[in-house]
Design a protein around this motif. Structure first.
Motif, mmCIF file in Angstrom:
data_model
loop_
_atom_site.group_PDB
_atom_site.id
_atom_site.type_symbol
_atom_site.label_atom_id
_atom_site.label_comp_id
_atom_site.label_asym_id
_atom_site.label_seq_id
_atom_site.Cartn_x
_atom_site.Cartn_y
_atom_site.Cartn_z
ATOM 1 N N ARG A 12 35.937 -3.517 33.922
ATOM 2 C CA ARG A 12 35.187 -4.739 34.403
ATOM 3 C C ARG A 12 34.009 -4.779 35.184
ATOM 4 O O ARG A 12 33.871 -3.851 35.830
ATOM 5 C CB ARG A 12 36.314 -5.361 35.496
ATOM 6 N N VAL A 13 33.077 -5.480 34.667
ATOM 7 C CA VAL A 13 31.831 -5.523 34.883
ATOM 8 C C VAL A 13 31.353 -7.151 35.512
ATOM 9 O O VAL A 13 31.560 -7.878 34.774
ATOM 10 C CB VAL A 13 30.588 -5.078 33.888
ATOM 11 N N LEU A 42 24.686 -1.528 37.646
ATOM 12 C CA LEU A 42 25.924 -1.502 36.911
ATOM 13 C C LEU A 42 27.143 -0.815 37.801
ATOM 14 O O LEU A 42 28.195 -1.657 37.645
ATOM 15 C CB LEU A 42 25.782 -0.513 35.651
ATOM 16 N N GLU A 43 27.180 0.252 38.524
ATOM 17 C CA GLU A 43 28.269 0.513 39.224
ATOM 18 C C GLU A 43 28.400 -0.295 40.383
ATOM 19 O O GLU A 43 29.744 -0.246 40.670
ATOM 20 C CB GLU A 43 27.834 2.023 39.970
ATOM 21 N N SER A 44 27.620 -0.882 40.765
ATOM 22 C CA SER A 44 27.700 -2.017 41.979
ATOM 23 C C SER A 44 28.524 -3.175 41.386
ATOM 24 O O SER A 44 29.338 -4.060 42.325
ATOM 25 C CB SER A 44 26.574 -2.192 42.703
ATOM 26 N N ALA A 53 31.166 -1.245 36.894
ATOM 27 C CA ALA A 53 31.281 -0.257 35.729
ATOM 28 C C ALA A 53 31.208 1.406 36.126
ATOM 29 O O ALA A 53 30.817 1.652 36.972
ATOM 30 C CB ALA A 53 29.712 -0.436 34.973
ATOM 31 N N LYS A 54 31.988 1.951 35.281
ATOM 32 C CA LYS A 54 32.253 3.334 35.499
ATOM 33 C C LYS A 54 31.468 4.117 34.284
ATOM 34 O O LYS A 54 31.740 4.196 33.132
ATOM 35 C CB LYS A 54 33.678 3.825 35.369
ATOM 36 N N ILE A 95 30.732 0.335 28.022
ATOM 37 C CA ILE A 95 31.205 -0.693 29.010
ATOM 38 C C ILE A 95 31.478 -2.194 28.610
ATOM 39 O O ILE A 95 31.658 -2.816 29.676
ATOM 40 C CB ILE A 95 30.407 -0.154 30.252
ATOM 41 N N GLY A 96 31.226 -2.415 27.467
ATOM 42 C CA GLY A 96 31.403 -3.636 27.029
ATOM 43 C C GLY A 96 30.257 -4.354 26.463
ATOM 44 O O GLY A 96 30.215 -5.447 26.091
#
Length: 167
Positions: free
Chosen positions: A48-49, A78-80, A83-84, A102-103
């Protein structure tokens, strides 16, 4: 503008492969529909992003000149947003595969009409052996600094890859 440092994140949290959510309102009026746009998107890999969190992080970057750490800035944003990106590439030019995982999907460049959360990558070239990556905050292109536009190199013969999150 140049590269990202590798990190070892020891507390990874992964989203479940499938999530079913039922939203119920206290209202009994089922005839009216409220148009609300989801701000979080789930990719095929169940990541989920949150576009709003991604762009908020971009908007918090206020530098006006590069620190040559564009890939790191985009990774942190992206991590915030959820995203992994474990095992991410170091060079900005190599981020295309990670974005699709990641989509994001690769589309034709859309610099005239960018959407909030769009990301572009510039391939390696004579000006940079690492390339460049930037995200659109809704008002500016941002990498490790607030750019005046998308064209950051004087060389007009650079190759762009453009990515948009499927939603």
């Amino acid at each position: 503008m140049i590269y990202d440092q590798g990190t070892d994140v020891s507390s990874d949290v992964y989203a479940p492969a499938e999530v079913r959510v039922a939203l119920r309102s206290g209202s009994t009026d089922h005839g009216s529909q409220t148009s609300s746009r989801a701000k979080s998107y789930t990719s095929a890999s169940a990541q989920r992003v949150d576009i709003d969190k991604f762009t908020q992080k971009l908007q918090s970057i206020t530098r006006l000149t590069s620190t040559q750490r564009c890939a790191r800035s985009i990774r942190v944003a992206l991590e915030s947003a959820g995203a992994k990106v474990k095992g991410h590439p170091v060079a900005a030019a190599d981020w295309g595969g990670t974005l699709t995982k990641i989509g994001y999907r690769k589309i034709n460049p859309s610099f005239e009409n960018p959407k909030k959360g769009d990301i572009y990558i510039i391939d390696r070239n004579g000006s940079s052996k690492y390339g460049h990556i930037a995200g659109y905050s809704g008002s500016n292109w941002v990498s490790d600094y607030k750019q005046s536009g998308y064209a950051v190199y004087r060389n007009k013969n650079v190759n762009y890859s453009y990515y948009r999150l499927d939603h």
